[in-house]
Design an enzyme around this catalytic site. Structure first.
Site, PDB file in Angstrom:
ATOM      1  N   GLN A  83       0.821  -1.213   0.000  1.00  0.00           N
ATOM      2  CA  GLN A  83       0.000   0.000   0.000  1.00  0.00           C
ATOM      3  C   GLN A  83       0.854   1.263   0.000  1.00  0.00           C
ATOM      4  OE1 GLN A  83      -2.142  -0.902   3.613  1.00  0.00           O
ATOM      5  NE2 GLN A  83      -0.235  -1.315   4.687  1.00  0.00           N
TER       6      GLN A  83
ATOM      7  N   HIS B  97      -8.563   3.156  20.077  1.00  0.00           N
ATOM      8  CA  HIS B  97      -7.671   2.160  20.691  1.00  0.00           C
ATOM      9  C   HIS B  97      -8.131   1.745  22.082  1.00  0.00           C
ATOM     10  CE1 HIS B  97      -4.701   3.734  17.557  1.00  0.00           C
ATOM     11  NE2 HIS B  97      -5.021   2.499  17.226  1.00  0.00           N
TER      12      HIS B  97
ATOM     13  N   ASP C 236       1.251 -12.039   6.896  1.00  0.00           N
ATOM     14  CA  ASP C 236      -0.186 -11.955   6.614  1.00  0.00           C
ATOM     15  C   ASP C 236      -0.950 -12.643   7.746  1.00  0.00           C
ATOM     16  OD1 ASP C 236      -2.776 -12.217   5.639  1.00  0.00           O
ATOM     17  OD2 ASP C 236      -2.098 -12.470   3.571  1.00  0.00           O
TER      18      ASP C 236
ATOM     19  N   ASP D 235      -7.414  -5.548  14.194  1.00  0.00           N
ATOM     20  CA  ASP D 235      -7.307  -4.092  14.048  1.00  0.00           C
ATOM     21  C   ASP D 235      -6.902  -3.823  12.604  1.00  0.00           C
ATOM     22  OD1 ASP D 235      -6.854  -1.402  14.225  1.00  0.00           O
ATOM     23  OD2 ASP D 235      -5.196  -1.534  15.641  1.00  0.00           O
ATOM     24  N   SER D 236      -7.868  -4.028  11.727  1.00  0.00           N
ATOM     25  CA  SER D 236      -7.536  -3.981  10.295  1.00  0.00           C
ATOM     26  C   SER D 236      -8.115  -2.737   9.648  1.00  0.00           C
ATOM     27  CB  SER D 236      -8.114  -5.208   9.595  1.00  0.00           C
ATOM     28  OG  SER D 236      -9.508  -5.075   9.500  1.00  0.00           O
ATOM     29  N   THR D 237      -7.703  -2.532   8.425  1.00  0.00           N
ATOM     30  CA  THR D 237      -8.344  -1.539   7.577  1.00  0.00           C
ATOM     31  C   THR D 237      -9.718  -2.072   7.178  1.00  0.00           C
ATOM     32  OG1 THR D 237      -7.039  -2.596   5.869  1.00  0.00           O
ATOM     33  CG2 THR D 237      -6.267  -0.492   6.611  1.00  0.00           C
TER      34      THR D 237
ATOM     35  N   PRO E 117      -5.170  -6.115   1.104  1.00  0.00           N
ATOM     36  CA  PRO E 117      -4.819  -7.332   1.834  1.00  0.00           C
ATOM     37  C   PRO E 117      -5.761  -7.640   2.998  1.00  0.00           C
ATOM     38  CG  PRO E 117      -3.274  -5.552   2.363  1.00  0.00           C
ATOM     39  CD  PRO E 117      -4.149  -5.051   1.252  1.00  0.00           C
TER      40      PRO E 117
HETATM   41  N1  SAM Z   1      -7.659   1.984  12.889  1.00  0.00           N
HETATM   42  C1  SAM Z   1      -7.427   1.700  11.555  1.00  0.00           C
HETATM   43  C2  SAM Z   1      -8.581   1.898  10.628  1.00  0.00           C
HETATM   44  O1  SAM Z   1      -9.564   1.182  10.672  1.00  0.00           O
HETATM   45  O2  SAM Z   1      -8.491   2.805   9.833  1.00  0.00           O
HETATM   46  C3  SAM Z   1      -6.689   0.446  11.335  1.00  0.00           C
HETATM   47  C4  SAM Z   1      -5.279   0.748  11.635  1.00  0.00           C
HETATM   48  S1  SAM Z   1      -4.022  -0.387  11.364  1.00  0.00           S
HETATM   49  C5  SAM Z   1      -2.843   0.758  10.703  1.00  0.00           C
HETATM   50  C6  SAM Z   1      -4.527  -1.463  10.061  1.00  0.00           C
HETATM   51  C7  SAM Z   1      -3.365  -2.335   9.614  1.00  0.00           C
HETATM   52  O3  SAM Z   1      -3.848  -3.590   9.139  1.00  0.00           O
HETATM   53  C8  SAM Z   1      -2.544  -1.733   8.469  1.00  0.00           C
HETATM   54  O4  SAM Z   1      -1.293  -1.321   8.941  1.00  0.00           O
HETATM   55  C9  SAM Z   1      -2.427  -2.878   7.443  1.00  0.00           C
HETATM   56  O5  SAM Z   1      -1.127  -2.991   6.898  1.00  0.00           O
HETATM   57  C10 SAM Z   1      -2.815  -4.094   8.298  1.00  0.00           C
HETATM   58  N2  SAM Z   1      -3.310  -5.238   7.508  1.00  0.00           N
HETATM   59  C11 SAM Z   1      -4.149  -5.213   6.438  1.00  0.00           C
HETATM   60  N3  SAM Z   1      -4.344  -6.457   5.979  1.00  0.00           N
HETATM   61  C12 SAM Z   1      -3.634  -7.300   6.784  1.00  0.00           C
HETATM   62  C13 SAM Z   1      -3.427  -8.710   6.804  1.00  0.00           C
HETATM   63  N4  SAM Z   1      -4.004  -9.518   5.904  1.00  0.00           N
HETATM   64  N5  SAM Z   1      -2.640  -9.225   7.778  1.00  0.00           N
HETATM   65  C14 SAM Z   1      -2.044  -8.422   8.705  1.00  0.00           C
HETATM   66  N6  SAM Z   1      -2.180  -7.077   8.708  1.00  0.00           N
HETATM   67  C15 SAM Z   1      -2.977  -6.522   7.769  1.00  0.00           C
END
Ligand code: SAM
Length: 292
Positions: A37, A68, A143, A161-163, A168
């Site tokens: 990304q 958080h 991952d 805590d994902s996007t 991904p």
């Molecule tokens: N609070 C945030 C939001 O909802 O906007 C989420 C914050 S946190 C930075 C989300 C993280 O999930 C990102 O850094 C991203 O790289 C990670 N992520 C996305 N897909 C993932 C996967 N399949 N495995 C592990 N981490 C993942």
């Protein structure tokens, strides 16, 4: 994305191709493209430092405590003995900062797919990433799907805590992932998931909870307000193998813990599970009633 309006620089998050949310930028602190990304860290005029992944706002210094604290303390004060915690995503470190405030927590594994997020936040968001060197924390750059399939370790609490479900993160909202998490959770286990906007993501919430339904006894949604996600009123999913977020919650534990928070408290905990009618009606077929 960032855009120039009459020589002024703005963060412009275009949401669902229909509207945008804007924040005036003071200066750009970091901009990089990883394998996964585009990552930007900017200093805004009004909300402190802001992290964006692929142009979507992840957090701002001004209101990150709300997200958080609510993602971490709600399950940690319901589970009677939360010792082992798995965080999927969360590379900024805000979630593990809150989790590690609990002395009962002995081990945390954080599985973040993108090391660039962690490195950018270590440098530019020190108040958020400040617990990333805690000796109870193991960071894995991997991952989350692969980790859940292969790890074989048991946890009391899993926090996703994902996007939103883009890039991904798409498989983090699907059945095979939830099946794997259920297997990784002990008998009192709790799963918390980032569940989007109550106003704009009703379909996504419903689909996510439907995918969790086969693997969890209790399913709930709880709410929090924030300043930087579109629509303001956002949510987390609470899935458990039996624990109830209200009946198994004792506010006295929060008061005697000595844990300092700026948003979370026992009253906020309880009221977060009271859903407005339009949310409750949308999810009536997938969530469980809370009997008090
Ligand atoms: N609070 C945030 C939001 O909802 O906007 C989420 C914050 S946190 C930075 C989300 C993280 O999930 C990102 O850094 C991203 O790289 C990670 N992520 C996305 N897909 C993932 C996967 N399949 N495995 C592990 N981490 C993942």
């Amino acid at each position: 994305m960032t855009t120039k309006d009459s020589m002024e620089l703005w963060v412009k998050e275009i949401y669902q191709e229909t509207f945008n949310l804007g924040f005036k930028i003071d200066r750009t602190l970091f901009s990089g493209k990883s394998r996964f990304q585009q990552i930007d860290v900017v200093k805004t005029k009004s909300h402190g430092v802001m992290l964006l992944n692929d142009g979507s706002i992840m957090l701002s210094e001004r209101d990150e405590f709300i997200y958080h604290e609510m993602i971490a303390h709600v399950p940690l004060f319901v589970h009677p003995s939360p010792e082992r915690v798995l965080v999927i995503g969360g590379g900024d470190g805000g979630t593990v900062r809150e989790v590690l405030k609990h002395p009962k927590v002995k081990r945390v594994v954080m599985v973040e797919i993108d090391d660039m997020v962690i490195q950018a936040c270590r440098i530019h968001l020190p108040a958020v990433s400040c617990a990333l060197d805690d000796e109870r924390l193991e960071i894995r750059i991997q991952d989350g799907i692969k980790y859940i399939t292969e790890a074989g370790e048991k946890f009391d609490l899993v926090i996703v805590d994902s996007t939103d479900p883009i890039g991904p993160a798409v498989p983090l909202f699907d059945k095979p992932f939830y099946k794997g998490i259920s297997a990784a959770l002990d008998s009192d286990g709790i799963l918390i998931t980032q569940a989007g906007s109550t106003f704009y993501d009703g379909e996504t919430q419903h689909a996510m909870l439907m995918n969790q339904r086969p693997f969890f006894k209790n399913l709930h949604l709880y709410l929090y307000s924030n300043l930087t996600y579109p629509g303001g009123l956002w949510s987390f999913g609470f899935a458990s193998k039996g624990l109830c977020p209200i009946q198994d919650f004792d506010g006295r534990r929060v008061e005697s813990s000595g844990i300092v928070t700026s948003y979370y408290n026992p009253g906020v905990h309880r009221s977060a599970f009271s859903l407005p009618n339009f949310v409750a009606e949308n999810l009536a077929s997938v969530i469980d009633p809370i009997l008090v």
